[in-house]
Design a protein around this motif. Structure first.
Motif, PDB file in Angstrom:
ATOM      1  N   ILE A  58       2.530  -2.231   3.121  1.00  0.00           N
ATOM      2  CA  ILE A  58       3.257  -1.098   3.685  1.00  0.00           C
ATOM      3  C   ILE A  58       2.323   0.099   3.721  1.00  0.00           C
ATOM      4  O   ILE A  58       1.780   0.483   2.699  1.00  0.00           O
ATOM      5  N   LYS A  96      10.188  -3.918   9.776  1.00  0.00           N
ATOM      6  CA  LYS A  96      10.005  -5.041   8.852  1.00  0.00           C
ATOM      7  C   LYS A  96      11.208  -5.980   8.921  1.00  0.00           C
ATOM      8  O   LYS A  96      12.336  -5.579   8.641  1.00  0.00           O
ATOM      9  N   LEU A 149       9.424   1.163   8.252  1.00  0.00           N
ATOM     10  CA  LEU A 149      10.236   0.192   7.525  1.00  0.00           C
ATOM     11  C   LEU A 149      11.159  -0.584   8.453  1.00  0.00           C
ATOM     12  O   LEU A 149      11.392  -1.776   8.261  1.00  0.00           O
TER      13      LEU A 149
END
Length: 245
Positions: free
Chosen positions: A243, A205, A202
């Motif tokens: 994802i 990102k 994450l």
């Protein structure tokens, strides 16, 4: 002139919200209750989704927006039209027939189904004239019509979309922790996610913005807060959001 309803076309709305305390994906339902006028025998006592017939001067999207606004007072939220339900036998259950007769609506009704994603803290249940209640999507009460099927298909669509589109952020507060985001993913997908791997991926990102803030009012060590930038996502990723978990 008051616009007339189109009697055989309706819009049903599945309103999803995430409860961070119970880590549960919930759906907003209404009581459906009917007694006999003669002896007050309970004829119908279950729950249903919110739905209205479309007005002759409305688009289907307009009807869905009206349903959400009248149920929650909210507007401009994520909505997805996911299926049309038109089985001629969908309103042939005994309770449904009794209810249809009492409400004087067409038994052969075609329903366009939407789901909405809301932040549960923004829905005021106490002062709501419709008296809706949240129920876990995996532990639903007895439902009228074909609404269990409608909810299940909405949930399946949400699961699929959450892997390719950043819609899960619609269920979170504007500021959230990585753990809160992980909880939502685990709940919706029904899987257990490795903490370190999830965090590592994450943080690469660019649409996930680390804030100069931490949690407040927590007993343990406060966690870092983040926010989702829709502008950055749209500029960089557009249709390529994915994802891997």
């Amino acid at each position: 002139m008051v616009p007339q309803i189109i009697p055989n076309i309706s819009v049903d709305c599945v309103v999803f919200g995430f409860d961070a305390n119970t880590k549960s994906l919930n759906v907003l339902l209404l009581d459906r209750y009917l007694e006999s006028e003669e002896n007050h025998e309970i004829l119908v006592n279950d729950h249903v989704l919110t739905g209205y017939h479309t007005l002759e001067n409305e688009t289907i999207d307009d009807t869905a927006t009206r349903v959400l606004r009248e149920l929650t007072g909210l507007d401009n939220l994520y909505k997805k039209q996911f299926k049309v339900f038109g089985d001629p036998n969908r309103l042939m259950n005994e309770k449904d027939l009794i209810w249809a007769k009492s409400e004087n609506f067409n038994q052969r009704t075609i329903t366009i189904a939407y789901y909405f994603l809301v932040k549960t803290h923004e829905v005021d249940l106490e002062n709501n004239q419709h008296k809706p209640k949240w129920f876990p999507v995996n532990d639903l009460p007895e439902l009228g019509f074909d609404h269990k099927k409608v909810i299940n298909e909405a949930y399946a669509d949400l699961k699929a979309k959450s892997l390719f589109q950043p819609i899960i952020f619609e269920l979170l507060p504007d500021k959230f922790t990585i753990k809160e985001l992980q909880d939502v993913y685990e709940c919706i997908l029904g899987v257990e996610i490795d903490n370190r791997n999830f965090r590592r991926k994450l943080l690469t990102k660019k649409y996930l913005i680390e804030l100069n803030e931490k949690q407040v009012g927590v007993s343990k060590k406060p966690s870092q807060l983040f926010m989702f930038s829709k502008d950055i996502y749209q500029k960089i990723y557009k249709e390529s959001y994915l994802i891997s978990i």
